[in-house]
Scaffold this active site. Structure first.
Site, short mmCIF file in Angstrom:
data_model
loop_
_atom_site.label_atom_id
_atom_site.label_comp_id
_atom_site.label_asym_id
_atom_site.label_seq_id
_atom_site.Cartn_x
_atom_site.Cartn_y
_atom_site.Cartn_z
N GLU A 19 -2.87 1.56 11.50
CA GLU A 19 -3.92 2.51 11.84
C GLU A 19 -4.77 2.08 13.04
O GLU A 19 -5.91 2.51 13.20
CB GLU A 19 -4.80 2.77 10.62
CG GLU A 19 -4.05 3.50 9.52
CD GLU A 19 -4.95 3.97 8.42
OE1 GLU A 19 -5.15 5.18 8.31
OE2 GLU A 19 -5.46 3.11 7.67
N HIS A 38 -12.84 0.64 10.01
CA HIS A 38 -12.19 1.57 9.09
C HIS A 38 -12.07 0.85 7.76
O HIS A 38 -11.61 -0.29 7.71
CB HIS A 38 -10.81 1.97 9.62
CG HIS A 38 -9.99 2.71 8.60
ND1 HIS A 38 -10.42 3.88 8.02
CD2 HIS A 38 -8.80 2.43 8.05
CE1 HIS A 38 -9.50 4.29 7.16
NE2 HIS A 38 -8.51 3.43 7.15
N HIS A 40 -11.97 1.30 3.09
CA HIS A 40 -11.62 2.10 1.91
C HIS A 40 -12.58 1.79 0.77
O HIS A 40 -12.15 1.63 -0.37
CB HIS A 40 -10.18 1.81 1.49
CG HIS A 40 -9.20 1.88 2.61
ND1 HIS A 40 -8.65 0.76 3.19
CD2 HIS A 40 -8.70 2.94 3.29
CE1 HIS A 40 -7.84 1.13 4.16
NE2 HIS A 40 -7.85 2.44 4.25
N HIS A 109 -9.07 8.77 1.44
CA HIS A 109 -8.62 7.61 2.21
C HIS A 109 -9.73 6.58 2.41
O HIS A 109 -9.55 5.41 2.13
CB HIS A 109 -8.11 8.12 3.57
CG HIS A 109 -7.47 7.08 4.43
ND1 HIS A 109 -6.44 7.37 5.28
CD2 HIS A 109 -7.71 5.77 4.59
CE1 HIS A 109 -6.08 6.27 5.92
NE2 HIS A 109 -6.84 5.29 5.52
#
Length: 193
Positions: A19, A38, A40, A109
Site C-alpha cells: 500500500e 496508514h 488499522h 480497512h
C-alpha cells in the site's frame, strides 16, 4: 524504504509494501505534508463501517478536525477488490477523498492521516484511537458533545514541535527504545532542529 511518488522503489531490492501508493499519492497532492500514516486501529474501525460519524470529542484529538471524510474502495473500483490500495490510481482516489483534511476513514480497512510534521502526525494517530474509544463509550451514556470549531482552531495554533508538545513524542520514543528523537527526517531528507 524510499519510493518515488508513483510507488517505484528508489534503491531497495526488498519487496515493496503493497500500500505504498497511499503515501505517494498524498505527498503528490499535499506538498505541505511531511508525514503520512496508514493504520488499522481497532477502535477506529467501527466508524469506517457504520453511519456514525467519528468526531473530535477529547481535546488532544483536535488535529483530526471537525469533519473526517470517508473513502470506500467500491465507489471507484467495484466490489471485487481485496480492499488494499494497490495502485497509483487507487492512491490518488484516496488522496482526493482526504482532500485538505488530516484524516480519512477507509471502509472496513482503517484510516490514513497526513500532517505537517512527524510529531504532529504520530500524535494525531495516537489520539485518534483514544478519541474513538471515548466516543464509543460515551455513545452508550447519552448525547455526544464534540469539540467546537473554535476549540479545534485554538488547539491547532500550537506549534506541534514545541517542547511542551514534544513531551508525548519523547515518551513514545523512549517506550519504543529510541530515546529522545530531536531531529526528524522529512521526506526531503532535511532534519529539523
Amino acid at each position: 524504504m524510499e519510493c518515488t511518488l508513483d510507488g517505484a522503489p528508489v534503491s531497495d531490492s526488498r519487496p515493496p509494501y503493497l500500500e505504498r501508493f497511499i503515501h505517494g499519492a498524498v505527498y503528490a497532492t499535499r506538498p505541505e505534508t511531511t508525514c503520512v500514516v496508514h493504520a488499522h486501529t481497532e477502535a477506529v474501525l467501527p466508524y469506517t463501517i457504520t453511519d456514525v460519524s467519528l468526531r473530535p470529542v477529547v481535546h488532544d484529538a483536535s488535529d483530526i478536525g471537525s469533519v473526517i471524510p470517508r473513502w470506500d474502495v467500491r465507489d471507484e473500483f467495484g466490489d471485487a477488490t481485496d480492499m488494499l490500495v494497490r495502485s497509483q490510481e487507487m492512491g490518488m482516489s484516496l488522496a482526493r477523498a482526504l482532500g485538505d483534511k488530516n484524516v480519512v476513514l477507509m471502509r472496513g480497512h482503517g484510516f490514513t492521516a497526513a500532517g505537517r510534521s512527524l510529531t504532529m502526525t504520530v500524535r494525531m494517530c495516537v489520539y485518534l484511537g483514544r478519541n474513538a474509544r471515548v466516543q464509543t463509550i460515551a455513545a452508550s451514556m447519552g448525547e455526544i458533545v464534540a469539540l467546537t470549531d473554535g476549540e479545534i482552531e485554538a488547539r491547532r495554533a500550537y506549534d506541534p514541535d514545541s517542547p511542551a508538545m514534544r513531551r508525548g513524542w519523547n515518551a513514545w520514543a523512549q517506550r519504543a527504545g529510541c530515546g529522545n528523537l530531536r531531529n526528524e527526517q522529512h521526506r526531503d531528507g532535511q532534519g529539523s532542529p
